[in-house]
Design a protein around this motif. Sequence first.
Motif, PDB file in Angstrom:
ATOM      1  N   THR A   1      11.448  46.663 111.377  1.00 12.18           N
ATOM      2  CA  THR A   1      10.449  47.734 111.401  1.00 12.18           C
ATOM      3  C   THR A   1       9.016  47.211 111.423  1.00 12.18           C
ATOM      4  O   THR A   1       8.075  48.010 111.429  1.00 12.18           O
ATOM      5  CB  THR A   1      10.617  48.635 110.161  1.00 12.18           C
ATOM      6  N   CYS A   2       8.832  45.898 111.454  1.00 13.36           N
ATOM      7  CA  CYS A   2       7.483  45.326 111.452  1.00 13.36           C
ATOM      8  C   CYS A   2       6.837  45.459 112.824  1.00 13.36           C
ATOM      9  O   CYS A   2       7.415  45.052 113.844  1.00 13.36           O
ATOM     10  CB  CYS A   2       7.533  43.855 111.044  1.00 13.36           C
ATOM     11  N   SER A   3       5.650  46.014 112.852  1.00 12.04           N
ATOM     12  CA  SER A   3       4.858  46.072 114.079  1.00 12.04           C
ATOM     13  C   SER A   3       3.390  45.927 113.697  1.00 12.04           C
ATOM     14  O   SER A   3       2.995  46.255 112.574  1.00 12.04           O
ATOM     15  CB  SER A   3       5.078  47.389 114.822  1.00 12.04           C
ATOM     16  N   TYR A   4       2.608  45.431 114.628  1.00 12.54           N
ATOM     17  CA  TYR A   4       1.196  45.246 114.320  1.00 12.54           C
ATOM     18  C   TYR A   4       0.362  45.352 115.584  1.00 12.54           C
ATOM     19  O   TYR A   4       0.843  45.149 116.702  1.00 12.54           O
ATOM     20  CB  TYR A   4       0.957  43.893 113.648  1.00 12.54           C
ATOM     21  N   SER A   5      -0.899  45.700 115.397  1.00 11.23           N
ATOM     22  CA  SER A   5      -1.891  45.670 116.462  1.00 11.23           C
ATOM     23  C   SER A   5      -2.910  44.599 116.121  1.00 11.23           C
ATOM     24  O   SER A   5      -3.030  44.182 114.965  1.00 11.23           O
ATOM     25  CB  SER A   5      -2.583  47.033 116.595  1.00 11.23           C
ATOM     26  N   THR A   6      -3.620  44.128 117.108  1.00 10.28           N
ATOM     27  CA  THR A   6      -4.606  43.074 116.884  1.00 10.28           C
ATOM     28  C   THR A   6      -6.020  43.641 116.987  1.00 10.28           C
ATOM     29  O   THR A   6      -6.284  44.584 117.734  1.00 10.28           O
ATOM     30  CB  THR A   6      -4.443  41.929 117.892  1.00 10.28           C
ATOM     31  N   VAL A   7      -6.897  43.050 116.204  1.00 11.25           N
ATOM     32  CA  VAL A   7      -8.316  43.380 116.274  1.00 11.25           C
ATOM     33  C   VAL A   7      -9.080  42.076 116.406  1.00 11.25           C
ATOM     34  O   VAL A   7      -8.667  41.039 115.884  1.00 11.25           O
ATOM     35  CB  VAL A   7      -8.789  44.161 115.027  1.00 11.25           C
TER      36      VAL A   7
END
Length: 330
Positions: free
Chosen positions: A251-257
């Motif tokens: 379930t791990c998801s991420y967006s980058t900044v």
Amino acid sequence: MPRRLGIAGGAGFVGINLAQAAVAAGHQVVLLDQADRLGRYAHSGLGPQVTLLATDLAAGQLDAFADLDVIVNLAALAHVDYSLHFGDQVIANNVSVQRTVLDAAARYGTPVLFTSSIEVYGGNDGERFDETAPRLPLSPYAESKILCEDLVDTYRRDRAVRATVVRLTNLYGPWQSPDRIVPRIISQAHSGMKSQVTTGRLRDFLYITDAAAAILGLVEHGGWSGCYNIAAGHGVTLEEVADGIAVRIPTCSYSTVDAVDHDGRGPSLVATADRLRTVLDWRPTVGLDEGLGRTVDWYERNRAWWARFNGLLRADRGGPEFLIDFRLPL
């Protein structure tokens, strides 16, 4: 030889892990802290060889430090982001605690190991920092550590205090509060939340048991001088850290900044521990892949401990609301 080890800031992340290592090595431990704010001591299962002594470390009370063989000073408001919002508080607290510890060391003749940070180096474009590198702080937190290092030099010179300084890299592992990148991503993944990861950053991550082994090794070695990096010596991107967690939590998801200027951090902050290896037979034993696996497993098994920080996990990182020291102030 068994020692009676006092750990200032001992109810914190590093303190609880260091206490576990010290007990396993046969030492008695006194944790000196204001309180067990996050319940680490209460839930750690540490036995009768470890006691928690509630004391205001910034208030100059020295009696709590009597009858100790060694003092390890871990106590600090330690988050770079917190220091950007509350710099005066961080500097005042960290320097006051350091003065209390050093005054106690001078009164009782007790040697001190002070934990500084590789944040004192600021950052560069990729070269590893050794202990001779200039100190170029980019945050009030880093500046507080430099002031504390300078206090060590003063007390060594003027009051004959025996002291060692170590500069810790980015640590991770059990009992770390989820306002730090590794436990935050893990806890958000377990809670069905998407994480945010900053690009353009190279960092050095060391599993907490390796750091505890290095600190304890220096305590047992004695010598009481010098300055040593405690670091893995290998730079990784924050995306690599997030990917290492994602392969273990579906379930791990991420967006980058993108990284921004003047946020208290440099592009690359990686240190070498070569000097430490000249005095100790120490090197990291837990690689990043294994360490992330252990940490993911620990947070899965200890949901009851971190679940109460749900509001912190949901808070945006643009303000102080995601910081544990803001939610639960000293």
